[in-house]
Scaffold this motif. Structure first.
Motif, PDB file in Angstrom:
ATOM      1  N   TRP A 118      31.293  41.698  45.372  1.00 53.29           N
ATOM      2  CA  TRP A 118      32.426  42.026  46.245  1.00 53.29           C
ATOM      3  C   TRP A 118      33.584  42.591  45.430  1.00 53.29           C
ATOM      4  O   TRP A 118      34.251  43.538  45.835  1.00 53.29           O
ATOM      5  CB  TRP A 118      32.863  40.774  46.997  1.00 53.29           C
ATOM      6  CG  TRP A 118      33.862  41.009  48.078  1.00 53.29           C
ATOM      7  CD1 TRP A 118      33.626  41.174  49.413  1.00 53.29           C
ATOM      8  CD2 TRP A 118      35.291  41.102  47.926  1.00 53.29           C
ATOM      9  NE1 TRP A 118      34.798  41.365  50.097  1.00 53.29           N
ATOM     10  CE2 TRP A 118      35.850  41.328  49.214  1.00 53.29           C
ATOM     11  CE3 TRP A 118      36.153  41.014  46.836  1.00 53.29           C
ATOM     12  CZ2 TRP A 118      37.209  41.467  49.425  1.00 53.29           C
ATOM     13  CZ3 TRP A 118      37.520  41.164  47.050  1.00 53.29           C
ATOM     14  CH2 TRP A 118      38.042  41.382  48.336  1.00 53.29           C
ATOM     15  N   ARG A 119      33.815  42.013  44.270  1.00 56.96           N
ATOM     16  CA  ARG A 119      34.938  42.449  43.427  1.00 56.96           C
ATOM     17  C   ARG A 119      34.778  43.877  42.953  1.00 56.96           C
ATOM     18  O   ARG A 119      35.740  44.664  42.970  1.00 56.96           O
ATOM     19  CB  ARG A 119      35.086  41.510  42.220  1.00 56.96           C
ATOM     20  CG  ARG A 119      36.252  41.860  41.305  1.00 56.96           C
ATOM     21  CD  ARG A 119      36.255  41.008  40.047  1.00 56.96           C
ATOM     22  NE  ARG A 119      35.134  41.309  39.173  1.00 56.96           N
ATOM     23  CZ  ARG A 119      35.104  42.321  38.309  1.00 56.96           C
ATOM     24  NH1 ARG A 119      36.135  43.156  38.215  1.00 56.96           N
ATOM     25  NH2 ARG A 119      34.051  42.515  37.532  1.00 56.96           N
ATOM     26  N   ILE A 120      33.595  44.240  42.538  1.00 59.49           N
ATOM     27  CA  ILE A 120      33.403  45.554  41.932  1.00 59.49           C
ATOM     28  C   ILE A 120      33.141  46.648  42.970  1.00 59.49           C
ATOM     29  O   ILE A 120      33.209  47.826  42.631  1.00 59.49           O
ATOM     30  CB  ILE A 120      32.254  45.532  40.900  1.00 59.49           C
ATOM     31  CG1 ILE A 120      30.918  45.235  41.587  1.00 59.49           C
ATOM     32  CG2 ILE A 120      32.539  44.528  39.801  1.00 59.49           C
ATOM     33  CD1 ILE A 120      29.734  45.285  40.656  1.00 59.49           C
ATOM     34  N   SER A 166      30.026  37.167  45.084  1.00 59.96           N
ATOM     35  CA  SER A 166      31.481  37.327  44.969  1.00 59.96           C
ATOM     36  C   SER A 166      31.841  38.359  43.895  1.00 59.96           C
ATOM     37  O   SER A 166      32.801  39.125  44.041  1.00 59.96           O
ATOM     38  CB  SER A 166      32.139  35.990  44.636  1.00 59.96           C
ATOM     39  OG  SER A 166      31.965  35.066  45.697  1.00 59.96           O
ATOM     40  N   GLU A 167      31.055  38.384  42.827  1.00 61.17           N
ATOM     41  CA  GLU A 167      31.283  39.390  41.784  1.00 61.17           C
ATOM     42  C   GLU A 167      30.932  40.785  42.298  1.00 61.17           C
ATOM     43  O   GLU A 167      31.608  41.773  41.966  1.00 61.17           O
ATOM     44  CB  GLU A 167      30.445  39.054  40.552  1.00 61.17           C
ATOM     45  CG  GLU A 167      30.691  39.952  39.361  1.00 61.17           C
ATOM     46  CD  GLU A 167      32.062  39.767  38.728  1.00 61.17           C
ATOM     47  OE1 GLU A 167      32.335  40.435  37.720  1.00 61.17           O
ATOM     48  OE2 GLU A 167      32.869  38.970  39.233  1.00 61.17           O
ATOM     49  N   THR A 190      33.877  49.191  46.029  1.00 58.36           N
ATOM     50  CA  THR A 190      35.028  49.878  46.586  1.00 58.36           C
ATOM     51  C   THR A 190      35.230  49.462  48.046  1.00 58.36           C
ATOM     52  O   THR A 190      34.301  48.949  48.679  1.00 58.36           O
ATOM     53  CB  THR A 190      34.817  51.394  46.527  1.00 58.36           C
ATOM     54  OG1 THR A 190      33.604  51.723  47.244  1.00 58.36           O
ATOM     55  CG2 THR A 190      34.696  51.880  45.109  1.00 58.36           C
ATOM     56  N   ARG A 220      40.492  38.369  53.984  1.00 59.10           N
ATOM     57  CA  ARG A 220      40.073  37.016  53.685  1.00 59.10           C
ATOM     58  C   ARG A 220      40.510  36.100  54.817  1.00 59.10           C
ATOM     59  O   ARG A 220      41.643  36.172  55.281  1.00 59.10           O
ATOM     60  CB  ARG A 220      40.688  36.516  52.361  1.00 59.10           C
ATOM     61  CG  ARG A 220      40.145  37.249  51.151  1.00 59.10           C
ATOM     62  CD  ARG A 220      40.733  36.691  49.871  1.00 59.10           C
ATOM     63  NE  ARG A 220      40.181  37.363  48.707  1.00 59.10           N
ATOM     64  CZ  ARG A 220      39.083  36.989  48.078  1.00 59.10           C
ATOM     65  NH1 ARG A 220      38.429  35.933  48.508  1.00 59.10           N
ATOM     66  NH2 ARG A 220      38.650  37.643  47.021  1.00 59.10           N
ATOM     67  N   LYS A 225      31.328  45.421  52.598  1.00 53.71           N
ATOM     68  CA  LYS A 225      32.399  44.594  52.054  1.00 53.71           C
ATOM     69  C   LYS A 225      33.481  44.380  53.101  1.00 53.71           C
ATOM     70  O   LYS A 225      34.016  45.328  53.672  1.00 53.71           O
ATOM     71  CB  LYS A 225      32.983  45.283  50.815  1.00 53.71           C
ATOM     72  CG  LYS A 225      34.166  44.571  50.178  1.00 53.71           C
ATOM     73  CD  LYS A 225      34.619  45.313  48.940  1.00 53.71           C
ATOM     74  CE  LYS A 225      35.822  44.643  48.289  1.00 53.71           C
ATOM     75  NZ  LYS A 225      36.227  45.321  47.038  1.00 53.71           N
ATOM     76  N   GLU A 240      28.432  32.987  43.679  1.00 50.20           N
ATOM     77  CA  GLU A 240      29.245  33.587  42.626  1.00 50.20           C
ATOM     78  C   GLU A 240      28.768  35.000  42.293  1.00 50.20           C
ATOM     79  O   GLU A 240      29.580  35.879  42.003  1.00 50.20           O
ATOM     80  CB  GLU A 240      29.220  32.704  41.384  1.00 50.20           C
ATOM     81  CG  GLU A 240      29.952  31.377  41.551  1.00 50.20           C
ATOM     82  CD  GLU A 240      29.964  30.566  40.267  1.00 50.20           C
ATOM     83  OE1 GLU A 240      29.462  31.073  39.245  1.00 50.20           O
ATOM     84  OE2 GLU A 240      30.474  29.430  40.293  1.00 50.20           O
ATOM     85  N   ASP A 272      37.585  46.413  38.966  1.00 47.01           N
ATOM     86  CA  ASP A 272      37.616  46.165  40.404  1.00 47.01           C
ATOM     87  C   ASP A 272      37.448  47.480  41.165  1.00 47.01           C
ATOM     88  O   ASP A 272      37.998  48.523  40.779  1.00 47.01           O
ATOM     89  CB  ASP A 272      38.952  45.521  40.810  1.00 47.01           C
ATOM     90  CG  ASP A 272      39.138  44.144  40.196  1.00 47.01           C
ATOM     91  OD1 ASP A 272      38.180  43.639  39.585  1.00 47.01           O
ATOM     92  OD2 ASP A 272      40.246  43.589  40.334  1.00 47.01           O
ATOM     93  N   ALA A 273      36.678  47.409  42.261  1.00 49.73           N
ATOM     94  CA  ALA A 273      36.500  48.565  43.150  1.00 49.73           C
ATOM     95  C   ALA A 273      36.061  49.814  42.389  1.00 49.73           C
ATOM     96  O   ALA A 273      36.611  50.894  42.564  1.00 49.73           O
ATOM     97  CB  ALA A 273      37.785  48.838  43.924  1.00 49.73           C
ATOM     98  N   ASP A 295      27.639  37.008  37.067  1.00 55.54           N
ATOM     99  CA  ASP A 295      28.844  36.515  37.732  1.00 55.54           C
ATOM    100  C   ASP A 295      30.112  36.847  36.955  1.00 55.54           C
ATOM    101  O   ASP A 295      31.202  36.387  37.306  1.00 55.54           O
ATOM    102  CB  ASP A 295      28.756  35.006  37.955  1.00 55.54           C
ATOM    103  CG  ASP A 295      28.513  34.231  36.666  1.00 55.54           C
ATOM    104  OD1 ASP A 295      28.303  34.879  35.616  1.00 55.54           O
ATOM    105  OD2 ASP A 295      28.521  32.999  36.709  1.00 55.54           O
TER     106      ASP A 295
END
Length: 261
Positions: free
Chosen positions: A119-121, A116-117, A123, A218, A214, A113, A93-94, A87
């Motif tokens: 999703w952050r990384i 969600s992590e 692209t 939001r 992805k 969590e 990011d991306a 997490d």
């Protein structure tokens, strides 16, 4: 409950693990048939399936949870495996195009969590394949395989946690219909079990396999506007009676005036 990396490696070197690798690898490769010039990340214990993309993807990386432990991968050349908290990953990011989660979500403290992590990384337009034990399957009921540890999931539970982490499922599949019994009779007929189970959509598959994309927006909560009725509105000032000529300009006077004694 966390799995030890030694137990995971031992399982996949055995006959039942070889069957799981072959059946799941075939289903994963069918979804990602071309990963040329893409960055692929395996999370959990995904190394038995990452060999499918070696030599084709731009780069392939394996990340394993700290509580599990890490093994060197690939066996030849420089290591591309790392140990970290799922997490809170040391990636920008991306920065990843494809993420494969195997033996990760069911043993994590917070599945939301972890997703969600991911999703952050990922692209924009990136995709994720999640492999998780089926609550109704035989593999989740027997602790002789890694799929019998941690929290199994139903299809509805996985849909909810994916959407909460802003992923949209685009493909659902089940795999490992063969009973998790390391006998030659079952191992030799594993392909038949898989074909019949998928054709009849039988409910006792060992794992769910979901591909999700992805979501780039939001959701915004809609607040209900409270309107005050006309009967509740009370003016503070009202116009005073118009003055006659020579008495001055019109002015505003309070509704109630206080007398000075």
């Amino acid at each position: 409950m966390s799995l030890d990396v030694v137990d995971l490696r031992t399982f996949y070197t055995g006959p039942l693990g070889a069957v799981a690798r072959r059946l799941l690898g075939r289903a994963i490769r069918a979804r990602w048939s071309n990963v040329t010039s893409l960055a692929v990340l395996g999370v959990g214990y995904a190394t038995p399936y990452l060999d499918l993309f070696s030599g084709e993807a731009e780069r392939v990386i394996a990340v394993m949870p700290a509580a599990q432990g890490v093994v060197n991968w690939p066996s030849g050349g420089l290591s591309a495996a790392a140990l970290c908290d799922l997490d809170m990953m040391p990636l920008a990011d991306a920065s990843v195009d494809r993420v494969l989660l195997v033996h990760a979500l069911e043993i994590g403290e917070s599945p939301r969590e972890i997703l969600s992590e991911m999703w952050r990384i990922l692209t924009p337009g990136g995709r994720l394949i999640l492999v998780a034990p089926n609550r109704r399957g035989l593999w989740a009921r027997m602790d002789t395989t890694p799929f019998g540890f941690g929290q199994p999931f139903s299809r509805g539970q996985l849909t909810t946690v994916l959407r909460e982490a802003l992923f949209s499922p685009v493909h659902w599949a089940e795999a490992l219909y063969v009973p998790p019994i390391p006998r030659r009779t079952f191992l030799r007929s594993a392909a038949t079990w898989e074909r019949v189970g998928a054709t009849l959509a039988l409910p006792f598959a060992g794992v769910h396999m979901i591909e999700a994309t992805k979501t780039l927006y939001r959701p915004v909560a809609i607040r209900q506007t409270r309107r005050v009725g006309a009967t509740q509105m009370r003016p503070v000032l009202v116009p005073a009676p118009r003055l006659t000529r020579g008495e001055g300009m019109a002015s505003l006077a309070p509704v109630h005036t206080a007398s000075l004694d």
